[in-house]
Design a protein around this motif. Structure first.
Motif, PDB file in Angstrom:
ATOM      1  N   ASN A  12       0.201   7.662   9.466  1.00  0.00           N
ATOM      2  CA  ASN A  12      -0.688   8.115   8.267  1.00  0.00           C
ATOM      3  C   ASN A  12      -1.211   7.678   7.940  1.00  0.00           C
ATOM      4  OD1 ASN A  12       0.224  10.710   8.363  1.00  0.00           O
ATOM      5  ND2 ASN A  12       2.082  10.556   6.254  1.00  0.00           N
ATOM      6  N   CYS A  13      -1.757   5.895   7.757  1.00  0.00           N
ATOM      7  CA  CYS A  13      -1.676   4.748   7.385  1.00  0.00           C
ATOM      8  C   CYS A  13      -3.237   4.104   8.595  1.00  0.00           C
ATOM      9  CB  CYS A  13      -1.371   3.851   7.254  1.00  0.00           C
ATOM     10  SG  CYS A  13      -1.948   2.213   6.172  1.00  0.00           S
ATOM     11  N   LYS A  14      -2.243   4.736   9.905  1.00  0.00           N
ATOM     12  CA  LYS A  14      -3.029   4.347  10.590  1.00  0.00           C
ATOM     13  C   LYS A  14      -4.145   5.085  10.923  1.00  0.00           C
ATOM     14  CE  LYS A  14       0.344   1.001  13.160  1.00  0.00           C
ATOM     15  NZ  LYS A  14       0.903   0.559  14.673  1.00  0.00           N
ATOM     16  N   LEU A  15      -4.019   6.576  10.587  1.00  0.00           N
ATOM     17  CA  LEU A  15      -4.806   7.664  10.825  1.00  0.00           C
ATOM     18  C   LEU A  15      -5.878   8.023  10.503  1.00  0.00           C
ATOM     19  CD1 LEU A  15      -5.826  10.158  13.120  1.00  0.00           C
ATOM     20  CD2 LEU A  15      -4.004  11.424  11.358  1.00  0.00           C
ATOM     21  N   GLU A  73      -3.052  -3.629   8.801  1.00  0.00           N
ATOM     22  CA  GLU A  73      -2.391  -4.677   9.278  1.00  0.00           C
ATOM     23  C   GLU A  73      -0.929  -4.386   8.362  1.00  0.00           C
ATOM     24  OE1 GLU A  73      -4.306  -7.670   8.422  1.00  0.00           O
ATOM     25  OE2 GLU A  73      -6.347  -7.776   9.285  1.00  0.00           O
ATOM     26  N   CYS A  74      -0.794  -4.543   7.923  1.00  0.00           N
ATOM     27  CA  CYS A  74       0.218  -3.425   6.670  1.00  0.00           C
ATOM     28  C   CYS A  74       0.977  -2.550   7.056  1.00  0.00           C
ATOM     29  CB  CYS A  74       0.048  -3.372   4.620  1.00  0.00           C
ATOM     30  SG  CYS A  74      -0.683  -4.487   4.059  1.00  0.00           S
ATOM     31  N   ALA A  75       0.302  -1.370   7.594  1.00  0.00           N
ATOM     32  CA  ALA A  75       1.234  -0.504   7.961  1.00  0.00           C
ATOM     33  C   ALA A  75       1.879  -1.069   9.763  1.00  0.00           C
ATOM     34  CB  ALA A  75       0.270   0.436   8.392  1.00  0.00           C
ATOM     35  N   THR A  76       0.720  -2.070  10.195  1.00  0.00           N
ATOM     36  CA  THR A  76       1.656  -2.530  11.577  1.00  0.00           C
ATOM     37  C   THR A  76       2.953  -3.621  11.651  1.00  0.00           C
ATOM     38  OG1 THR A  76      -0.410  -2.212  12.648  1.00  0.00           O
ATOM     39  CG2 THR A  76       0.912  -3.725  13.801  1.00  0.00           C
ATOM     40  N   PRO A 115       1.110  -1.472   0.135  1.00  0.00           N
ATOM     41  CA  PRO A 115      -0.021  -0.094  -0.093  1.00  0.00           C
ATOM     42  C   PRO A 115       1.444   1.169  -0.249  1.00  0.00           C
ATOM     43  CG  PRO A 115      -0.615  -1.637   1.712  1.00  0.00           C
ATOM     44  CD  PRO A 115       0.532  -2.117   0.989  1.00  0.00           C
ATOM     45  N   PHE A 116       1.952   1.336   0.358  1.00  0.00           N
ATOM     46  CA  PHE A 116       3.040   2.225   0.386  1.00  0.00           C
ATOM     47  C   PHE A 116       3.740   2.317  -0.867  1.00  0.00           C
ATOM     48  CE2 PHE A 116       2.124   0.552   4.803  1.00  0.00           C
ATOM     49  CZ  PHE A 116       1.523   1.086   5.241  1.00  0.00           C
ATOM     50  N   ARG A 117       3.784   1.958  -1.752  1.00  0.00           N
ATOM     51  CA  ARG A 117       5.089   2.037  -3.084  1.00  0.00           C
ATOM     52  C   ARG A 117       4.525   2.922  -3.784  1.00  0.00           C
ATOM     53  NH1 ARG A 117       4.753  -4.615  -3.425  1.00  0.00           N
ATOM     54  NH2 ARG A 117       5.939  -4.641  -2.440  1.00  0.00           N
TER      55      ARG A 117
END
Length: 231
Positions: A202-205, A215-218, A150-152
């Motif tokens: 940012n993703c978690k927020l 889950e990916c952020a974690t 998700p972050f690429r």
């Protein structure tokens, strides 16, 4: 055997698949290590050599449209050839010698490029190049993880229209890589780490805690300490 080892190299102990998809369907032996291998649906793994060859042919074809290396052939240097090094400092001799070889300048090399590769650059430049190399390696290590998908690339705000209303300082891996390549953004590995954590936060927020993005952020957050030094 080649297929087995290729598959084994793609396995990871980081399980990104939601547990509900496999729990009760596979045997989880006591003392065993659960591992995951993601098989991308758009890749024909039975034709990997052919795909790599096709990519190689494509890249070489594009290079030949602008390169001269396969069109111009220079004669060998004559016996006893010596470059003109008058006025050249001892530190820059190696670069100056290489620069006077026929075809080097024509290929697009500059004296500054050769000095950087021959060790003739200043100590500060060498340290900067080393930091740049280290930072690029760190970004790539994160990009290589399956859970980093998700972050690429930046979030597409034309589709996620309220993203910038919630996230005031967006960041992603491709933006970090551009900043590293620019060379004057990150002064240390900890500055890159700060951007990585901002990406995670940012993703978690923005996303719900039960979402695959969260889950990916974690997973990224847990992975970062393994590649960043503690200072």
């Amino acid at each position: 055997m080649h297929s087995y080892f290729a598959l084994f190299q793609q396995t990871t102990q980081t399980i990104s698949m939601p547990k509900g998809r496999f729990h009760g369907l596979i045997k989880d032996y006591d003392g065993g290590t659960m591992m995951e291998c993601y098989v991308h649906p758009s890749i024909d793994f039975t034709r990997v050599p052919q795909m790599i060859q096709a990519q190689k042919d494509f890249l070489l074809g594009r290079i030949r449209t602008v390169a001269k290396s396969d069109k111009v052939v220079y004669p060998p240097l004559p016996r006893g050839w010596k470059p003109d090094l008058d006025g050249v400092s001892r530190v820059g001799e190696a670069a100056a010698r290489a620069y006077q070889i026929p075809g080097v300048a024509e290929a697009g090399w500059t004296l500054a490029d050769l000095q950087a590769y021959s060790g003739g650059s200043k100590d500060g430049d060498r340290k900067g190049n080393q930091l740049k190399s280290d930072l690029l390696a760190l970004v790539r290590k994160v990009e290589e993880q399956q859970f980093s998908w998700p972050f690429r690339e930046p979030v597409d705000t034309t589709e996620v229209k309220d993203y910038l209303d919630i996230i005031k300082d967006p960041i992603d891996l491709s933006t970090m890589e551009k900043r590293v390549r620019k060379g004057d953004w990150y002064k240390s590995k900890q500055m890159l780490y700060a951007d990585m954590m901002r990406m995670v936060n940012n993703c978690k927020l923005y996303n719900d805690s039960n979402s695959p993005y969260y889950e990916c952020a974690t997973s990224v957050e847990k992975f970062l300490p393994s590649i960043f030094p503690v200072e």
